[in-house]
Design a protein around this motif. Structure first.
Motif: not given
Ligand code: NAP
Length: 318
Positions: A80-108
Motif C-alpha cells: 500500500g502507499v500509506g505508511y501512517d500506521l508504521i512507527p517511522l521514528d523507531l524505524m529511522a532510529r533502528r536503521g530499518i528500511v521501510v518500503t511502500n507501493t506508490p503509483d501502481v494504485l493511482n488509477a484505481a
C-alpha cells in the motif's frame, strides 16, 4: 527470486507476515522466504530473534512493541502507499528500511473517487434500490445533483490527487487544491483550507494520514463547505474529525459525504449508516485484481531487492 533468500550463513530469511495475501502472492512469498505469522512468535519466542523482514498492509497497524521484539529486523515492506500506521521514528532510529507501493494504485483510487462522487451526487445506490424494490412503478426517482459546472477542491494534490484531478477535469468542474506548497500547476492553489472549502461545492481528501494531518477536516472546514457542499474521503479516516462530520450531517450543515475510509475500520461508527446522504465504502480504493497484483509484485520486488543487493525499489523517504 526463485530460490529462498538466504542470510550470511546460508539459512533462510525469516519473514513475519501480517495480513493475508492472494494464493499466488502467498506462494511467491513462501518461495522466497520462510514465512511466519505472529502466532508462530508466540509459540516459539526464539523465532523473534531471527525475523529479518516484515510484509504488511497499509491498513494494518505495526505496533512499536512488536518491532522492539525483533532485533534482527532489516526491512518492513508494506503493501500500500500509506505508511501512517508504521512507527517511522523507531524505524529511522533502528536503521530499518521501510518500503511502500506508490503509483501502481493511482488509477484505481482515482477511479473509485470519481465513481463514489458520481454515486453520491446522482444517488446511484438509492436509485438501484428504487428499481429493485418496485418503487419505480409507484413514482419517479427524485431529482439529484449534477457534477458539471461544480467547483471542486482537492486536499492533497499528490500522485493520487493529480490522477483524480485529471479524471474529473473533463466533467467540466473548476479545480482548486490545498497542500503545504504551491506546485505551480494550471489548477488554482489555495493556501487556506477553510477558504478552499468555502469556495468549493465538493471537497475531495487525498492527503496522507498521520499525526500532521489528523483532524484536518474539522468542524470549521465542514461549516465552510456548507449545507450544499459534499465531502469525499479516499485518503485516511484520521484526516476527518468524524465526530464533527457526524454532527454536521445530523444538523444538515453539509450536503453529504462519500467515505472509503474511517476512524475505526471495519467497525465504523454506526451512526454513519443512518444517513441517506452518505455513501459508505469498505476501504476499496485499490481493490481491483489488476492493482492488487501490481502492488503485491512491487512489495515482493522491494523485499527481494533488499536481500539480493541491499536495494529497495520504492523506499519511503519521509
Ligand atoms: P502523495 O503523492 O505523497 O501525495 C500526498 C499529497 O498530500 C501531496 O500533494 C502533499 O502536498 C499533500 N500533503 C502532505 N502533507 C500534507 C499536509 N500536512 N497538509 C496538506 N496536504 C499535505 O501520496 P499519494 O500516493 O497520492 O497517496 C495519498 C494518500 O492516499 C495515501 O497516503 C493513503 O493514505 C491514501 N490512499 C488511500 C487508498 C484507499 O484505498 N482509499 C489507497 C491508496 C492510498 P504538499 O507536500 O505540497 O503538502
Amino acid at each position: 527470486m526463485s530460490a529462498q533468500a538466504s542470510g550470511q550463513g546460508g539459512e533462510d530469511v525469516v519473514l513475519l507476515q501480517l495480513g493475508e495475501y492472494t494464493p499466488d502472492v502467498q506462494a511467491r512469498l513462501e518461495a522466497a522466504f520462510r514465512c511466519v505469522k505472529p502466532a508462530d512468535l508466540e509459540r516459539d519466542p526464539a523465532l523473534a530473534g531471527r525475523v529479518r523482514a516484515i510484509a504488511t498492509r497499509s491498513n494494518l497497524a505495526l505496533p512499536a512493541e512488536l518491532v522492539e521484539r525483533l532485533p534482527a529486523l532489516e526491512i518492513v515492506a508494506t503493501n500500500g502507499v500509506g505508511y501512517d500506521l508504521i512507527p517511522l521514528d523507531l524505524m529511522a532510529r533502528r536503521g530499518i528500511v521501510v518500503t511502500n507501493t506508490p503509483d501502481v494504485l493511482n488509477a484505481a483510487v482515482a477511479e473509485l473517487c470519481v465513481g463514489a462522487l458520481l454515486a453520491l451526487l446522482r444517488r446511484l445506490p438509492q436509485a438501484d434500490r428504487h428499481v429493485r424494490s418496485g418503487a419505480w412503478a409507484k413514482g419517479a426517482f427524485p431529482l439529484a445533483t449534477g457534477l458539471a459546472g461544480k467547483r471542486l477542491g482537492i486536499v492533497g494534490l499528490g500522485r493520487i490527487g493529480k490522477e483524480i484531478a485529471r479524471r474529473l477535469e473533463p466533467f467540466g468542474v473548476a479545480l482548486s487544491y490545498y497542500g503545504r506548497s504551491d506546485q505551480r500547476l494550471d489548477w488554482h492553489y489555495e493556501p487556506d483550507l477553510e477558504a478552499l472549502a468555502r469556495a468549493a461545492d465538493i471537497l475531495v481528501v487525498a492527503a496522507p494520514g498521520g499525526r500532521e494531518t489528523a483532524g484536518l477536516i474539522d468542524a470549521r472546514v465542514l461549516a465552510a463547505l456548507g449545507p450544499r457542499g459534499y465531502l469525499v474521503n479516499v485518503a485516511r479516516g484520521s484526516l476527518v474529525d468524524e465526530a464533527a462530520l457526524i454532527a454536521a450531517l445530523e444538523q444538515g450543515a453539509i450536503g453529504g459525504a462519500a467515505l472509503d475510509v474511517f476512524h475505526n475500520e471495519p467497525d465504523i461508527d454506526a451512526r454513519l449508516s443512518g444517513f441517506d446522504n452518505v455513501l459508505l465504502l469498505p476501504h476499496i480504493g485499490s481493490a481491483t485484481h489488476e492493482t492488487r497484483a501490481a502492488m503485491a509484485a512491487l512489495m515482493l520486488e522491494n523485499l527481494e531487492g533488499w536481500f539480493r543487493e541491499r536495494k529497495a525499489v520504492t523506499p519511503v523517504t519521509a
